[in-house]
Each structure stands twice: as structure tokens, then as C-alpha cells.
Design an enzyme around this catalytic site. Structure first.
Site, PDB file in Angstrom:
ATOM      1  N   LYS A 227       0.794  -1.243   0.000  1.00  0.00           N
ATOM      2  CA  LYS A 227       0.000   0.000   0.000  1.00  0.00           C
ATOM      3  C   LYS A 227       0.820   1.284   0.000  1.00  0.00           C
ATOM      4  O   LYS A 227       0.377   2.332   0.463  1.00  0.00           O
ATOM      5  CB  LYS A 227      -1.017   0.055   1.178  1.00  0.00           C
ATOM      6  CG  LYS A 227      -1.843  -1.184   1.389  1.00  0.00           C
ATOM      7  CD  LYS A 227      -2.346  -1.813   0.146  1.00  0.00           C
ATOM      8  CE  LYS A 227      -3.351  -0.999  -0.635  1.00  0.00           C
ATOM      9  NZ  LYS A 227      -3.626  -1.655  -1.967  1.00  0.00           N
TER      10      LYS A 227
ATOM     11  N   THR B 124       3.048   0.531  -4.940  1.00  0.00           N
ATOM     12  CA  THR B 124       3.574  -0.558  -5.775  1.00  0.00           C
ATOM     13  C   THR B 124       2.967  -0.538  -7.179  1.00  0.00           C
ATOM     14  O   THR B 124       3.687  -0.657  -8.182  1.00  0.00           O
ATOM     15  CB  THR B 124       3.233  -1.919  -5.108  1.00  0.00           C
ATOM     16  OG1 THR B 124       3.437  -1.813  -3.701  1.00  0.00           O
ATOM     17  CG2 THR B 124       4.042  -3.036  -5.694  1.00  0.00           C
ATOM     18  N   THR B 125       1.650  -0.393  -7.247  1.00  0.00           N
ATOM     19  CA  THR B 125       0.954  -0.458  -8.542  1.00  0.00           C
ATOM     20  C   THR B 125       1.450   0.668  -9.457  1.00  0.00           C
ATOM     21  O   THR B 125       1.684   0.462 -10.652  1.00  0.00           O
ATOM     22  CB  THR B 125      -0.573  -0.324  -8.311  1.00  0.00           C
ATOM     23  OG1 THR B 125      -0.950  -1.176  -7.224  1.00  0.00           O
ATOM     24  CG2 THR B 125      -1.354  -0.664  -9.547  1.00  0.00           C
ATOM     25  N   TRP B 126       1.605   1.832  -8.884  1.00  0.00           N
ATOM     26  CA  TRP B 126       2.074   2.999  -9.652  1.00  0.00           C
ATOM     27  C   TRP B 126       3.484   2.751 -10.184  1.00  0.00           C
ATOM     28  O   TRP B 126       3.777   2.934 -11.372  1.00  0.00           O
ATOM     29  CB  TRP B 126       2.046   4.225  -8.731  1.00  0.00           C
ATOM     30  CG  TRP B 126       2.273   5.539  -9.381  1.00  0.00           C
ATOM     31  CD1 TRP B 126       2.308   5.818 -10.723  1.00  0.00           C
ATOM     32  CD2 TRP B 126       2.501   6.781  -8.704  1.00  0.00           C
ATOM     33  NE1 TRP B 126       2.531   7.158 -10.907  1.00  0.00           N
ATOM     34  CE2 TRP B 126       2.658   7.776  -9.692  1.00  0.00           C
ATOM     35  CE3 TRP B 126       2.572   7.150  -7.359  1.00  0.00           C
ATOM     36  CZ2 TRP B 126       2.887   9.106  -9.378  1.00  0.00           C
ATOM     37  CZ3 TRP B 126       2.800   8.479  -7.039  1.00  0.00           C
ATOM     38  CH2 TRP B 126       2.958   9.441  -8.040  1.00  0.00           C
TER      39      TRP B 126
ATOM     40  N   HIS C  52       7.314  -7.894  -1.740  1.00  0.00           N
ATOM     41  CA  HIS C  52       7.085  -7.186  -0.474  1.00  0.00           C
ATOM     42  C   HIS C  52       7.991  -7.778   0.623  1.00  0.00           C
ATOM     43  O   HIS C  52       7.873  -7.413   1.791  1.00  0.00           O
ATOM     44  CB  HIS C  52       5.622  -7.341  -0.020  1.00  0.00           C
ATOM     45  CG  HIS C  52       4.625  -6.591  -0.877  1.00  0.00           C
ATOM     46  ND1 HIS C  52       4.825  -5.308  -1.302  1.00  0.00           N
ATOM     47  CD2 HIS C  52       3.401  -6.955  -1.351  1.00  0.00           C
ATOM     48  CE1 HIS C  52       3.778  -4.911  -2.022  1.00  0.00           C
ATOM     49  NE2 HIS C  52       2.909  -5.891  -2.069  1.00  0.00           N
TER      50      HIS C  52
ATOM     51  N   ARG D 267       6.133   5.300   1.567  1.00  0.00           N
ATOM     52  CA  ARG D 267       5.069   6.297   1.651  1.00  0.00           C
ATOM     53  C   ARG D 267       4.873   6.696   3.097  1.00  0.00           C
ATOM     54  O   ARG D 267       5.143   5.907   4.017  1.00  0.00           O
ATOM     55  CB  ARG D 267       3.788   5.629   1.122  1.00  0.00           C
ATOM     56  CG  ARG D 267       2.627   6.542   0.965  1.00  0.00           C
ATOM     57  CD  ARG D 267       1.419   5.777   0.442  1.00  0.00           C
ATOM     58  NE  ARG D 267       0.390   6.687  -0.003  1.00  0.00           N
ATOM     59  CZ  ARG D 267      -0.821   6.324  -0.378  1.00  0.00           C
ATOM     60  NH1 ARG D 267      -1.156   5.041  -0.378  1.00  0.00           N
ATOM     61  NH2 ARG D 267      -1.693   7.225  -0.762  1.00  0.00           N
TER      62      ARG D 267
ATOM     63  N   SER E 259      -4.558   3.657   3.698  1.00  0.00           N
ATOM     64  CA  SER E 259      -4.725   2.862   2.481  1.00  0.00           C
ATOM     65  C   SER E 259      -4.926   1.382   2.836  1.00  0.00           C
ATOM     66  O   SER E 259      -5.785   0.703   2.270  1.00  0.00           O
ATOM     67  CB  SER E 259      -3.498   3.047   1.582  1.00  0.00           C
ATOM     68  OG  SER E 259      -3.690   2.448   0.339  1.00  0.00           O
TER      69      SER E 259
ATOM     70  N   GLY F  72      -5.514   7.692  -4.517  1.00  0.00           N
ATOM     71  CA  GLY F  72      -4.251   8.116  -5.137  1.00  0.00           C
ATOM     72  C   GLY F  72      -3.829   9.523  -4.748  1.00  0.00           C
ATOM     73  O   GLY F  72      -3.415  10.297  -5.607  1.00  0.00           O
TER      74      GLY F  72
HETATM   75  P1  A3P Z   1      -4.854   4.993  -1.652  1.00  0.00           P
HETATM   76  O1  A3P Z   1      -5.515   3.844  -0.977  1.00  0.00           O
HETATM   77  O2  A3P Z   1      -4.337   6.012  -0.688  1.00  0.00           O
HETATM   78  O3  A3P Z   1      -5.686   5.606  -2.713  1.00  0.00           O
HETATM   79  P2  A3P Z   1      -0.105  -0.414  -3.635  1.00  0.00           P
HETATM   80  O4  A3P Z   1      -0.071  -0.326  -5.108  1.00  0.00           O
HETATM   81  O5  A3P Z   1       1.251  -0.519  -3.006  1.00  0.00           O
HETATM   82  O6  A3P Z   1      -1.059  -1.442  -3.160  1.00  0.00           O
HETATM   83  O7  A3P Z   1      -0.630   1.008  -3.107  1.00  0.00           O
HETATM   84  C1  A3P Z   1      -1.953   1.353  -3.359  1.00  0.00           C
HETATM   85  C2  A3P Z   1      -2.083   2.850  -3.229  1.00  0.00           C
HETATM   86  O8  A3P Z   1      -1.525   3.473  -4.405  1.00  0.00           O
HETATM   87  C3  A3P Z   1      -3.545   3.264  -3.191  1.00  0.00           C
HETATM   88  O9  A3P Z   1      -3.561   4.445  -2.403  1.00  0.00           O
HETATM   89  C4  A3P Z   1      -3.834   3.527  -4.660  1.00  0.00           C
HETATM   90  O10 A3P Z   1      -4.972   4.330  -4.881  1.00  0.00           O
HETATM   91  C5  A3P Z   1      -2.543   4.236  -5.055  1.00  0.00           C
HETATM   92  N1  A3P Z   1      -2.282   4.223  -6.501  1.00  0.00           N
HETATM   93  C6  A3P Z   1      -2.505   3.224  -7.388  1.00  0.00           C
HETATM   94  N2  A3P Z   1      -2.126   3.593  -8.626  1.00  0.00           N
HETATM   95  C7  A3P Z   1      -1.655   4.860  -8.528  1.00  0.00           C
HETATM   96  C8  A3P Z   1      -1.129   5.795  -9.479  1.00  0.00           C
HETATM   97  N3  A3P Z   1      -1.022   5.499 -10.756  1.00  0.00           N
HETATM   98  N4  A3P Z   1      -0.749   7.012  -9.018  1.00  0.00           N
HETATM   99  C9  A3P Z   1      -0.843   7.334  -7.710  1.00  0.00           C
HETATM  100  N5  A3P Z   1      -1.348   6.489  -6.764  1.00  0.00           N
HETATM  101  C10 A3P Z   1      -1.735   5.263  -7.168  1.00  0.00           C
END
Ligand code: A3P
Length: 313
Positions: A59, A62-64, A124, A146, A154, A281
Site C-alpha cells: 500500500k 507498488t501499482t504505480w 514485499h 510512503r 490505504s 491516489g
Molecule cells: P490509496 O488507498 O491512498 O488511494 P499499492 O499499489 O502498493 O497497493 O498502493 C496502493 C495505493 O496506491 C492506493 O492508495 C492507490 O490508490 C494508489 N495508486 C494506485 N495507482 C496509482 C497511481 N497510478 N498514481 C498514484 N497512486 C496510485
């Protein structure tokens, strides 16, 4: 590392949410279903010098970072991000690659990859457990972290989505207490961050350490730095446009609106749907949820854990 996931072999266990327990292994709290696969990664994964590994605490972005790394390595990958969730483009070592066997799945570079010599993985797993593996290779590691308060919020939302159908909401006070005591998958958060931070100071050419907030503040500068770190800088007269294109195609708004990322369908390897990886995000969302008292509690802990090493949050 332990040989199997018998409860007796964990040094301790504790409830995380509902009936779900975490087991403590070598100082870290792990989800029981991943203990064996983490052990397989630790024992069998041999990174190549050309490999790129994204490491993160859950959280924290990672996805970004997956979408950015994929785009930096595979230029013109806009269409791939439009049809595949970033987690399908960069597999998680302990969840997708070593899920069932010591023989890794998906160890060849993606057939769609333009840069066929680079393999991209994520994990992770705390550095403290993966140190021998990472230290044995000249592979490049990118670590994203973060703000702990936003990470907590999150996680709390993510878990509530997870349990919604079954048990109702997970109280934020309980989530906060678990977070502060480190009882969270791959936690303690602070130890996870410090493990990789230390490596970044010792081996800056091998570990690129970045925060979600830095990236949000100035994505173009950091995308350029990332590309340089990975040995594939943006070149040519149109390099600024290329960088802009990468940043835009990986932005929260663009990614979230692809059908694949709006999907309520779950991947084969995880119980939550693809859309659960995109919530708000934003930076600072914790202010909408945490009391002043809780903010003080976490800030005090953060000062204690981070500031002596010069790392600020
Ligand atoms: P929030 O729950 O605060 O919105 P992970 O990918 O490590 O699981 O983290 C998820 C967090 O990254 C979530 O935060 C998600 O909305 C946010 N996130 C996912 N894609 C993103 C992007 N392209 N840019 C910025 N934040 C992103």
C-alpha cells in the site's frame, strides 16, 4: 528461514483482522499463505545482474511504480497498460513466481517486452530476509515508500474492502494499534523501510529509494532519474515528450479508468478485484480519518524509528 508454515514453527502469531492471523518469522509478520513461498524465494531465486526488482511495503505505491517501471523499460507500452493490470505485467515473486514450486513460473522476459533482456519482478519481502539474495547480485532494486499515516489509511480501506462481504468494517482504532505495533503483513513498516533505506545508503548504484510523495510532487524529474538509474535514459530530441507520455499513461486518473482496472474481477492469485488497487491516489488522505491524538502517536513513533538515521517523514 523456516522449512514449512506449521504454526508451531512461528515464533508467535497474532490476529490481524477477523480470524486472520499473521505469523512472526525472523522479526517480521507474514501472511501464513505466503510463508512457504517467501521461503522459496529466499532459497531459490537467483537474480541476474540485468534484473530489476521493485521492492515495497504493501500500500505504498507498488501499482504505480509497476506501471512506471514497465513503461520506462518498454517504451511505447501505453496499449499494454490499457489492457493489463500492472500486477499482471510485473509479477510478485512470492505471490506469482514462486507460489507453488521451487521452479519459478514466468521467468522469461514477457514476450511483449521490447527490451527482452530485462526481467522485472516485484516483492514485499523485507530486505532483512532477502539480504543474501540481493547482495549476491548486481541487479537493480527500486524501493518505494510512503508516509506511514497514508499507508495505514490505504491498508485500512483495502482490508475493509477485503472483508466487506463477510464481516463488516474493521475499526480504524484496531488497525492503527496493529500498525503501530508492527502487526501488519511484512511489518513492522518501520523495519521494512529502514532495511531498504540502509541498502540504498550502502549501495546507491544498486538501490533507488523513492517516496510516493516525491513522485507525486515532481513525477517527470523522478521518472528521468529512474530511467538513468536503470541504465536506459530518455534520449533524442523528443525526450521531454517521451517522459511526459510515460508520466501521463501511468497517472492515477488514466490508469484507473482503463476497463481492466475498473474490473470487479479478481486475479487468480489474490482475493481482491483489480479495481481495489486504485482508490484515491492522493497525498495526505490520513487527515480525513485520523484524530490529532492518533497523528501525534504515529508522528512520535516515526521520529523515534526514522529520524536517528536522518530519514524524515
Ligand atoms: P490509496 O488507498 O491512498 O488511494 P499499492 O499499489 O502498493 O497497493 O498502493 C496502493 C495505493 O496506491 C492506493 O492508495 C492507490 O490508490 C494508489 N495508486 C494506485 N495507482 C496509482 C497511481 N497510478 N498514481 C498514484 N497512486 C496510485
Amino acid at each position: 528461514m523456516m522449512e514449512n508454515s506449521d504454526l508451531e514453527m512461528w515464533s508467535s502469531k497474532e490476529k490481524w483482522w477477523g480470524d486472520n492471523c499473521l505469523g512472526r518469522v525472523d522479526g517480521f509478520w507474514l501472511l501464513p499463505q505466503f510463508i512457504q513461498s517467501i521461503d522459496r524465494v529466499v532459497k531459490h531465486f537467483k537474480p541476474l545482474p540485468s534484473d530489476i526488482i521493485l521492492a515495497s511495503f504493501p500500500k505504498t505505491g507498488t501499482t504505480w511504480l509497476k506501471s512506471l517501471l514497465y513503461s520506462i523499460i518498454n517504451r511505447s507500452s501505453k496499449h499494454r497498460l490499457a489492457t493489463k493490470n500492472p500486477h499482471e505485467l510485473i509479477p510478485i515473486l512470492e505471490v506469482q513466481v514462486y507460489a507453488t514450486s521451487n521452479e519459478p513460473l514466468m521467468l522469461t522476459p514477457s514476450s511483449s517486452s521490447i527490451n527482452r533482456s530485462r526481467r522485472l519482478f516485484s516483492t514485499h519481502i523485507p530486505y532483512q530476509l532477502l539480504a543474501k539474495t540481493l547482495d549476491s547480485s548486481e541487479c537493480r532494486v527500486v524501493y518505494v515508500t510512503r508516509n506511514p499515516k497514508d499507508t495505514l489509511i490505504s491498508t485500512w480501506h483495502f482490508v475493509n474492502k477485503w472483508i466487506k462481504a463477510k464481516e463488516g468494517s474493521w475499526p480504524l482504532e484496531v488497525a492503527t494499534d496493529k500498525f503501530c505495533r508492527g502487526v501488519i503483513p511484512c511489518g513492522p513498516y518501520y523495519d521494512h523501510v529502514m532495511g531498504y533505506k540502509k541498502l540504498s545508503l550502502e549501495k546507491p548504484n544498486n538501490l533507488f529509494f523513492i517516496t510516493y510523495e516525491e513522485l507525486m510532487d515532481d513525477p517527470k524529474t523522478h521518472v528521468k532519474k529512474l530511467a538513468e538509474f536503470l541504465g536506459c535514459p530518455f534520449i533524442g530530441e523528443d525526450r521531454e515528450e517521451q517522459v511526459e507520455e510515460v508520466v501521463k499513461s501511468c497517472s492515477f486518473e488514466v490508469l484507473r479508468n482503463h476497463e481492466v482496472n475498473k474490473s470487479g474481477e479478481s486475479p487468480t492469485w489474490f482475493p481482491l478485484p483489480y479495481n481495489s488497487f486504485f482508490r484515491k491516489g492522493a497525498v495526505g488522505d490520513h487527515k480525513n480519518y485520523l484524530t490529532d491524538e492518533t497523528i501525534d502517536r504515529i508522528d512520535t513513533l516515526t521520529r523515534e524509528k526514522f529520524h536517528s538515521s536522518g530519514f524524515m517523514y
